[in-house]
Design an enzyme around this catalytic site. Sequence first.
Site, PDB file in Angstrom:
ATOM      1  N   HIS A  92       0.855  -1.200   0.000  1.00 23.86           N
ATOM      2  CA  HIS A  92       0.000   0.000   0.000  1.00 23.86           C
ATOM      3  C   HIS A  92       0.891   1.250   0.000  1.00 23.86           C
ATOM      4  O   HIS A  92       1.948   1.260   0.639  1.00 23.86           O
ATOM      5  CB  HIS A  92      -0.921  -0.009   1.225  1.00 23.86           C
ATOM      6  CG  HIS A  92      -2.007   1.017   1.115  1.00 23.86           C
ATOM      7  ND1 HIS A  92      -1.787   2.353   1.368  1.00 23.86           N
ATOM      8  CD2 HIS A  92      -3.312   0.915   0.751  1.00 23.86           C
ATOM      9  CE1 HIS A  92      -2.913   3.022   1.179  1.00 23.86           C
ATOM     10  NE2 HIS A  92      -3.845   2.178   0.794  1.00 23.86           N
ATOM     11  N   GLU A 150      -3.966   1.916  -7.405  1.00 25.40           N
ATOM     12  CA  GLU A 150      -4.373   3.034  -6.546  1.00 25.40           C
ATOM     13  C   GLU A 150      -3.469   4.244  -6.818  1.00 25.40           C
ATOM     14  O   GLU A 150      -2.378   4.341  -6.230  1.00 25.40           O
ATOM     15  CB  GLU A 150      -4.240   2.639  -5.069  1.00 25.40           C
ATOM     16  CG  GLU A 150      -5.081   1.453  -4.669  1.00 25.40           C
ATOM     17  CD  GLU A 150      -5.433   1.506  -3.185  1.00 25.40           C
ATOM     18  OE1 GLU A 150      -6.623   1.473  -2.882  1.00 25.40           O
ATOM     19  OE2 GLU A 150      -4.521   1.596  -2.347  1.00 25.40           O
TER      20      GLU A 150
HETATM   21  C1  PEP Z   1      -6.860   3.126   0.074  1.00 26.86           C
HETATM   22  O1  PEP Z   1      -6.052   3.858   0.652  1.00 26.86           O
HETATM   23  O2  PEP Z   1      -6.637   1.903  -0.092  1.00 26.86           O
HETATM   24  C2  PEP Z   1      -8.072   3.734  -0.441  1.00 26.86           C
HETATM   25  C3  PEP Z   1      -8.681   3.152  -1.429  1.00 26.86           C
HETATM   26  O3  PEP Z   1      -8.463   4.896   0.167  1.00 26.86           O
HETATM   27  P1  PEP Z   1      -9.718   5.842  -0.176  1.00 26.86           P
HETATM   28  O4  PEP Z   1     -10.836   4.970  -0.696  1.00 26.86           O
HETATM   29  O5  PEP Z   1     -10.053   6.489   1.108  1.00 26.86           O
HETATM   30  O6  PEP Z   1      -9.257   6.792  -1.220  1.00 26.86           O
END
Ligand code: PEP
Length: 249
Positions: free
Chosen positions: A94, A162
Site C-alpha cells: 500500500h 491506486e
Molecule cells: C486506500 O487507501 O486503499 C483507499 C482506497 O483509500 P480511499 O478509498 O479512502 O481513497
Amino acid sequence: MIIANWKCNGSTEMVLSWFEAYNIEFNFENYDFDIFIGLALPSIYLNHFDREDSQFNFAEWGVQDVDHSDGSRTGAISVDMLIDMECDFSIIGHSERRQIFNEDNDLIKEKLKSLNNRIMPVLCIGETKEENDKGITKDILKNQLEIVNGLELDESFTIAYEPVWAIGSGLTPEPKDINEIHKYIKDVVQSNSANNLIPTVLYGGSVTDKNAESFFKEEFVDGALVGGASLDGTTFAKIVNIFNSTKKT
Ligand code: PEP
C-alpha cells in the site's frame, strides 16, 4: 471483488455497529454468492468476535499488511499466523506502507513471495501526482510490477491500482483512463510472470457509492479497494450492491 481497507480506524463498538448497518443495507436476496467481499479490518479485531456468526458470513477476512518472516521481529505478523487465524488475503505494498514506513520493492517482493500460493496477495501499485503530471504513470507501474517477474503466481493474485493522488482526496482518474491502465497492468503481469497469469485488477482511490458504478462498468475493472467509504457499513453495502448488480465476480 470488493475489499474494504479500514486502515488504522475502528473500535469494538464500531465493528459491531458497522455490521449491523451493513446487514440492513446489503441486498441479500439478489446477491451473487460468487462475489468476493473482503474486509481488511485492523488485524487486532480479527478474532474479536465470532466470525462464524451469520451476520458476518458474507465476508472474507484479511489484513492490511504482513511480514515476510517470523521470529525476532517485534510488532510483526507472519504469514503462518494469518493461516493459523484463517485469513483469506493480505494487502501488501500500500502506498502508505511505501511512504510512511519506507517499504521498497525488494521488501514488497519478499512479502509477495511469502504469501504466494498460501494466502491471496492484494498488491497495491500506483503513481504520485507528480509522476502522473509528467506522463510517466505506465513506467512507474511497470517498475512496481517488476516484483512479479519470473514468479509462478497463484491464480488468486490480485492487484489494486491506486493512484496515490486519488487516495482520500476525492479526486479520481476518468473511468476510461482507469480501464486503459488496468488493461496495461494485466498485459504486463501476463507477459512477465512465469505462468503468464492475467491478474484480477481492482481500482482504489476515492471510490464511493456515488462514483462506483462508473468504474464497475469498465471492462478491465474487476472491482474496488475501498478506504474511507468502507468505514460506513451502509455506504460499503451500497458499493457491494452496485457491484453485484453489474454481475462481476
Ligand atoms: C486506500 O487507501 O486503499 C483507499 C482506497 O483509500 P480511499 O478509498 O479512502 O481513497
